[in-house]
Design an enzyme around this catalytic site. Structure first.
Site, PDB file in Angstrom:
ATOM      1  N   ARG A  15     -13.881   4.440   1.268  1.00  0.00           N
ATOM      2  CA  ARG A  15     -13.809   4.008   0.207  1.00  0.00           C
ATOM      3  C   ARG A  15     -14.641   3.868  -0.419  1.00  0.00           C
ATOM      4  O   ARG A  15     -14.310   3.677  -1.695  1.00  0.00           O
ATOM      5  CB  ARG A  15     -13.569   2.024   1.208  1.00  0.00           C
ATOM      6  CG  ARG A  15     -12.388   1.598   2.084  1.00  0.00           C
ATOM      7  CD  ARG A  15     -12.103   0.458   2.048  1.00  0.00           C
ATOM      8  NE  ARG A  15     -11.073   0.119   3.081  1.00  0.00           N
ATOM      9  CZ  ARG A  15      -9.964   0.007   3.629  1.00  0.00           C
ATOM     10  NH1 ARG A  15      -9.126   0.426   2.119  1.00  0.00           N
ATOM     11  NH2 ARG A  15      -9.320  -0.296   4.200  1.00  0.00           N
ATOM     12  N   ASP A  21      -4.113  -0.364  -3.985  1.00  0.00           N
ATOM     13  CA  ASP A  21      -4.917   0.648  -4.870  1.00  0.00           C
ATOM     14  C   ASP A  21      -3.745   1.719  -4.347  1.00  0.00           C
ATOM     15  O   ASP A  21      -3.916   2.621  -5.450  1.00  0.00           O
ATOM     16  CB  ASP A  21      -5.814   1.058  -2.979  1.00  0.00           C
ATOM     17  CG  ASP A  21      -5.732   1.067  -1.929  1.00  0.00           C
ATOM     18  OD1 ASP A  21      -3.351   0.206  -1.669  1.00  0.00           O
ATOM     19  OD2 ASP A  21      -6.273   1.631  -0.479  1.00  0.00           O
ATOM     20  N   PHE A  32      -2.275  12.861  -0.029  1.00  0.00           N
ATOM     21  CA  PHE A  32      -3.628  11.472   0.978  1.00  0.00           C
ATOM     22  C   PHE A  32      -4.904  11.484   0.038  1.00  0.00           C
ATOM     23  O   PHE A  32      -5.852  12.548  -0.351  1.00  0.00           O
ATOM     24  CB  PHE A  32      -3.669  11.890   2.622  1.00  0.00           C
ATOM     25  CG  PHE A  32      -4.457  10.544   2.785  1.00  0.00           C
ATOM     26  CD1 PHE A  32      -3.089   9.920   3.545  1.00  0.00           C
ATOM     27  CD2 PHE A  32      -5.513  10.368   3.301  1.00  0.00           C
ATOM     28  CE1 PHE A  32      -3.828   8.916   3.914  1.00  0.00           C
ATOM     29  CE2 PHE A  32      -6.039   9.747   4.094  1.00  0.00           C
ATOM     30  CZ  PHE A  32      -5.029   8.799   4.035  1.00  0.00           C
ATOM     31  N   ASP A  44       3.197   3.346  -2.033  1.00  0.00           N
ATOM     32  CA  ASP A  44       3.549   4.626  -2.144  1.00  0.00           C
ATOM     33  C   ASP A  44       4.541   4.432  -1.487  1.00  0.00           C
ATOM     34  O   ASP A  44       5.588   4.000  -2.179  1.00  0.00           O
ATOM     35  CB  ASP A  44       2.469   5.130   0.421  1.00  0.00           C
ATOM     36  CG  ASP A  44       3.041   5.962   0.012  1.00  0.00           C
ATOM     37  OD1 ASP A  44       3.190   6.964  -0.084  1.00  0.00           O
ATOM     38  OD2 ASP A  44       2.222   6.489   1.371  1.00  0.00           O
ATOM     39  N   LYS A  99       2.822   6.368  -6.267  1.00  0.00           N
ATOM     40  CA  LYS A  99       3.064   7.875  -5.939  1.00  0.00           C
ATOM     41  C   LYS A  99       4.422   6.714  -5.554  1.00  0.00           C
ATOM     42  O   LYS A  99       5.063   6.554  -3.796  1.00  0.00           O
ATOM     43  CB  LYS A  99       2.440   8.291  -4.604  1.00  0.00           C
ATOM     44  CG  LYS A  99       2.514   9.376  -4.010  1.00  0.00           C
ATOM     45  CD  LYS A  99       1.779   9.848  -2.382  1.00  0.00           C
ATOM     46  CE  LYS A  99       1.950   9.439  -1.797  1.00  0.00           C
ATOM     47  NZ  LYS A  99       1.203   9.691  -1.050  1.00  0.00           N
ATOM     48  N   ASP A 136      -8.682   4.532   2.125  1.00  0.00           N
ATOM     49  CA  ASP A 136     -10.019   5.602   3.190  1.00  0.00           C
ATOM     50  C   ASP A 136      -8.775   6.241   3.952  1.00  0.00           C
ATOM     51  O   ASP A 136      -7.743   6.386   4.106  1.00  0.00           O
ATOM     52  CB  ASP A 136      -9.860   4.066   3.520  1.00  0.00           C
ATOM     53  CG  ASP A 136      -8.792   2.790   4.253  1.00  0.00           C
ATOM     54  OD1 ASP A 136      -8.058   2.423   3.849  1.00  0.00           O
ATOM     55  OD2 ASP A 136      -8.603   3.705   5.890  1.00  0.00           O
TER      56      ASP A 136
HETATM   57  P1  IMP Z   1       3.287   1.236   1.578  1.00  0.00           P
HETATM   58  O1  IMP Z   1       3.402   0.672   2.540  1.00  0.00           O
HETATM   59  O2  IMP Z   1       3.510   2.636   2.068  1.00  0.00           O
HETATM   60  O3  IMP Z   1       3.453   1.453  -0.058  1.00  0.00           O
HETATM   61  O4  IMP Z   1       1.535   1.468   1.537  1.00  0.00           O
HETATM   62  C1  IMP Z   1       0.746   1.166   1.030  1.00  0.00           C
HETATM   63  C2  IMP Z   1      -0.685   0.857   1.861  1.00  0.00           C
HETATM   64  O5  IMP Z   1      -1.055   2.106   2.686  1.00  0.00           O
HETATM   65  C3  IMP Z   1      -1.786   1.255   0.928  1.00  0.00           C
HETATM   66  O6  IMP Z   1      -2.801  -0.112   0.499  1.00  0.00           O
HETATM   67  C4  IMP Z   1      -2.955   1.544   1.414  1.00  0.00           C
HETATM   68  O7  IMP Z   1      -4.075   0.821   2.305  1.00  0.00           O
HETATM   69  C5  IMP Z   1      -2.596   2.789   2.219  1.00  0.00           C
HETATM   70  N1  IMP Z   1      -2.184   3.984   2.388  1.00  0.00           N
HETATM   71  C6  IMP Z   1      -0.844   4.444   1.693  1.00  0.00           C
HETATM   72  N2  IMP Z   1      -1.423   6.243   1.017  1.00  0.00           N
HETATM   73  C7  IMP Z   1      -2.604   6.501   0.920  1.00  0.00           C
HETATM   74  C8  IMP Z   1      -3.495   7.591   0.942  1.00  0.00           C
HETATM   75  O8  IMP Z   1      -3.404   7.913   0.587  1.00  0.00           O
HETATM   76  N3  IMP Z   1      -5.373   7.275   1.130  1.00  0.00           N
HETATM   77  C9  IMP Z   1      -5.159   5.624   1.785  1.00  0.00           C
HETATM   78  N4  IMP Z   1      -4.447   4.935   1.528  1.00  0.00           N
HETATM   79  C10 IMP Z   1      -3.179   4.778   1.837  1.00  0.00           C
HETATM   80 MG    MG Z   2      -4.034  -0.758   1.804  1.00  0.00          MG
END
Ligand code: IMP
Ligand code: MG
Length: 196
Positions: free
Chosen positions: A167, A100, A154, A103, A132, A161
């Protein structure tokens, strides 16, 4: 969502057009290859359902579950896979890895490691609904995205979610905590900054 301001970033029809365009960009990259689409559960579920129906028939679909967030919104554990695709669905194939949002990149870095090092994917294309880059910590670059978000917002909806909820919103929304003066005291106290 008492205590939060919810702004629509992409309405359902914008998402539909964005996924159409993404599928058109991906098709030439997938031609002539053995393709497996691997959504990361559960955030990529809705995005994946829409994308695979726009890609040519014949691809395989298998799943990876990696959780970094618990029921709250701050990271509660390191990214670790607790469900992986069947090795035969990955070995020697082109994997389109879907999430999705990209980040910090920790989830995607672990997913790519599992697919390449443990399951022997020939190549992995990283495809996300939202890229992002502002909070990126791991060396991961999206090959394709529907939306590149420069602001640290966010998001909820279309698979994303907040504490397990929202979701199923058909649109993609940004959630911001309201200033305390704008909400009743009890709601203000309950509304924490949702960003992890
Ligand atoms: P990362 O490991 O920090 O890149 O995060 C990825 C996971 O964090 C995604 O698969 C999402 O489940 C969750 N996540 C990161 N940012 C958001 C957001 O803005 N809203 C909801 N879930 C997020
Ligand atoms: Mg996720």
């Amino acid at each position: 969502m008492e205590g939060y301001d919810c702004t629509v970033l992409l309405a359902a029809e914008d998402l539909s057009r964005g996924v159409d365009a993404l599928a058109a960009r991906l098709q030439p990259r997938l031609e002539g290859r053995l393709v497996t689409v691997v959504p990361i559960l559960g955030g990529a579920l809705i995005f994946a359902a829409d994308l695979v129906r726009r890609l040519p028939a014949g691809l395989l679909l298998d799943f990876l579950r990696i959780q970094t967030y618990g029921p709250a919104t701050s990271p509660q554990r390191a990214a670790a896979a607790d469900w992986t695709p069947h090795p035969e669905n990955v070995r020697g194939r082109t994997v389109v890895l879907l999430d999705d949002i990209l980040d910090t990149g920790r989830t995607m870095a672990e997913a790519r490691r599992v697919l390449c090092e443990e399951l022997g994917a020939a190549e992995v294309l990283i495809v996300v609904l939202v890229d992002k880059p502002v909070r990126r910590r791991a060396a991961v670059v999206a090959d394709e995205c529907v939306l590149r978000l420069e602001e640290d917002l966010f998001l909820v909806g279309y698979g994303l979610d907040f504490g397990g909820r929202y979701r199923n919103l058909p649109e993609l929304c940004a959630l911001r905590p309201l200033a305390p003066a704008a909400v009743a005291p009890a709601a203000a106290a309950a509304a924490a900054d949702p960003r992890p």
